[in-house]
Design a protein around this motif. Structure first.
Motif, PDB file in Angstrom:
ATOM      1  N   GLY A  13      64.327  71.720 -17.556  1.00  0.00           N
ATOM      2  CA  GLY A  13      64.497  72.174 -16.181  1.00  0.00           C
ATOM      3  C   GLY A  13      64.365  71.032 -15.187  1.00  0.00           C
ATOM      4  O   GLY A  13      65.140  70.929 -14.233  1.00  0.00           O
ATOM      5  N   THR A  27      73.367  71.067 -16.204  1.00  0.00           N
ATOM      6  CA  THR A  27      73.430  72.031 -17.298  1.00  0.00           C
ATOM      7  C   THR A  27      73.377  71.353 -18.664  1.00  0.00           C
ATOM      8  O   THR A  27      72.901  71.932 -19.636  1.00  0.00           O
ATOM      9  CB  THR A  27      74.716  72.876 -17.178  1.00  0.00           C
ATOM     10  OG1 THR A  27      74.661  73.610 -15.956  1.00  0.00           O
ATOM     11  CG2 THR A  27      74.854  73.860 -18.330  1.00  0.00           C
ATOM     12  N   SER A  30      69.453  71.293 -19.147  1.00  0.00           N
ATOM     13  CA  SER A  30      68.663  72.522 -19.130  1.00  0.00           C
ATOM     14  C   SER A  30      69.106  73.538 -20.187  1.00  0.00           C
ATOM     15  O   SER A  30      68.267  74.153 -20.862  1.00  0.00           O
ATOM     16  CB  SER A  30      68.711  73.160 -17.732  1.00  0.00           C
ATOM     17  OG  SER A  30      70.047  73.318 -17.291  1.00  0.00           O
ATOM     18  N   PHE A  31      70.414  73.731 -20.363  1.00  0.00           N
ATOM     19  CA  PHE A  31      70.900  74.728 -21.316  1.00  0.00           C
ATOM     20  C   PHE A  31      70.539  74.369 -22.772  1.00  0.00           C
ATOM     21  O   PHE A  31      70.004  75.220 -23.504  1.00  0.00           O
ATOM     22  CB  PHE A  31      72.411  74.903 -21.139  1.00  0.00           C
ATOM     23  CG  PHE A  31      73.055  75.830 -22.128  1.00  0.00           C
ATOM     24  CD1 PHE A  31      72.678  77.162 -22.201  1.00  0.00           C
ATOM     25  CD2 PHE A  31      74.048  75.375 -22.991  1.00  0.00           C
ATOM     26  CE1 PHE A  31      73.275  78.027 -23.124  1.00  0.00           C
ATOM     27  CE2 PHE A  31      74.645  76.222 -23.906  1.00  0.00           C
ATOM     28  CZ  PHE A  31      74.261  77.551 -23.971  1.00  0.00           C
ATOM     29  N   ASN A  45      72.066  81.073 -21.695  1.00  0.00           N
ATOM     30  CA  ASN A  45      73.032  80.764 -20.655  1.00  0.00           C
ATOM     31  C   ASN A  45      72.724  81.535 -19.373  1.00  0.00           C
ATOM     32  O   ASN A  45      72.819  80.995 -18.264  1.00  0.00           O
ATOM     33  CB  ASN A  45      74.448  81.094 -21.138  1.00  0.00           C
ATOM     34  CG  ASN A  45      75.515  80.544 -20.228  1.00  0.00           C
ATOM     35  OD1 ASN A  45      75.464  79.384 -19.838  1.00  0.00           O
ATOM     36  ND2 ASN A  45      76.475  81.369 -19.861  1.00  0.00           N
ATOM     37  N   ASN A  48      69.586  80.025 -17.815  1.00  0.00           N
ATOM     38  CA  ASN A  48      69.890  78.722 -17.230  1.00  0.00           C
ATOM     39  C   ASN A  48      70.584  78.872 -15.876  1.00  0.00           C
ATOM     40  O   ASN A  48      70.273  78.156 -14.921  1.00  0.00           O
ATOM     41  CB  ASN A  48      70.787  77.937 -18.193  1.00  0.00           C
ATOM     42  CG  ASN A  48      71.193  76.590 -17.635  1.00  0.00           C
ATOM     43  OD1 ASN A  48      70.379  75.687 -17.502  1.00  0.00           O
ATOM     44  ND2 ASN A  48      72.461  76.449 -17.300  1.00  0.00           N
ATOM     45  N   THR A 217      62.859  72.867 -12.418  1.00  0.00           N
ATOM     46  CA  THR A 217      64.097  72.628 -11.674  1.00  0.00           C
ATOM     47  C   THR A 217      63.809  72.306 -10.212  1.00  0.00           C
ATOM     48  O   THR A 217      64.478  71.450  -9.618  1.00  0.00           O
ATOM     49  CB  THR A 217      65.030  73.842 -11.757  1.00  0.00           C
ATOM     50  OG1 THR A 217      64.384  74.989 -11.189  1.00  0.00           O
ATOM     51  CG2 THR A 217      65.406  74.129 -13.196  1.00  0.00           C
TER      52      THR A 217
END
Length: 257
Positions: A13, A27, A30-31, A45, A48, A217
């Motif tokens: 994140g 992405t 994080s994904f 998904n 995320n 994040t």
């Protein structure tokens, strides 16, 4: 989840938020972190998308002055409708996709996003060249259809959506980069918002992972904004491209090897 999984999600994140603030491509960090923590592909998904959603809202708000100068009823409103319908359709399509099928699609989706990011500058120069397009105050059918397709992809997966949207907006009649960025931020926030609501209602969100990832994040986005003053853009883009190609090859090997 054990301590290792928690650390992995927080780190993913943080890296995702920081890279989105610095150069894009968050992405890619994080994904895969959610997948590595053992979360099912569709749920990973969806989780995320929600974890990265607040940043799209704040960016759109920051660029609101540029949006006010654009035609509302003949241009922004139809684009927003396309983003709304496409984002909802993409989110529903993801929910209808089995984990097994989505897992087999992951290498191809990562490869597409990596290709788009790798050639993003060339693509942006190509589609925003003023010699190619005439600026129009009204959204035509082709521009609406392009935005609808981009929004459908964004609701389904999202990585690389920004580059697709640059091309779509250029086709829709915008030639100024500052306007394209402002509209892109608005439409991204719409797509992520409706997809987020869809995922929450459908129960597709892995809430423990989301609550773990969100602080990462947020802090990553803040640190990325601060670091943007010091780190060369070329270095950051090279890092994202390296990670993107590495993950694409890794998942092709894992899924099809």
């Amino acid at each position: 989840m054990d301590i290792w999984h928690i650390a992995l999600i927080i780190g993913g994140g943080f890296a995702g938020g920081a890279m989105n603030a610095l150069a894009g491509g968050g992405t890619f960090f994080s994904f895969p972190a959610l997948l590595a923590a053992g979360i099912a592909p569709v749920s990973a998904n969806a989780t995320n998308a929600i974890a990265l959603w607040p940043a799209s809202l704040s960016t759109a708000w920051a660029l609101r002055r540029e949006l006010r100068a654009l035609p509302l009823r003949s241009y922004l409103l139809p684009l927003t409708v396309a983003a709304l319908v496409g984002g909802l359709g993409g989110g529903l399509l993801l929910l209808l996709t089995s984990d097994q099928l989505f897992y087999r699609l992951i290498p191809w989706l990562l490869l597409l996003a990596t290709l788009l990011f790798t050639f993003s500058k060339s693509l942006a120069r190509l589609v925003t060249g003023q010699h190619m397009l005439k600026e129009s105050p009204r959204l035509g059918p082709v521009g609406f259809l392009c935005q609808l397709l981009v929004s459908l992809y964004g609701g389904f997966f999202g990585a690389g959506m920004g580059i697709m949207m640059i091309a779509s907006l250029a086709i829709a009649g915008r030639t100024r980069v500052v306007e394209i960025n402002a509209i892109k931020s608005l439409l991204s926030s719409v797509i992520y918002s409706v997809a987020t609501l869809t995922f929450i209602i459908a129960g597709a969100v892995h809430w423990p992972a989301l609550l773990i990832m969100l602080p990462g994040t947020v802090v990553g986005g803040y640190c990325g904004g601060r670091l943007a003053r010091w780190l060369p853009d070329a270095w950051l883009r090279a890092l994202v491209i390296l990670v993107g190609w590495s993950l694409s090859l890794l998942y092709f090997y894992k899924v099809y090897g």
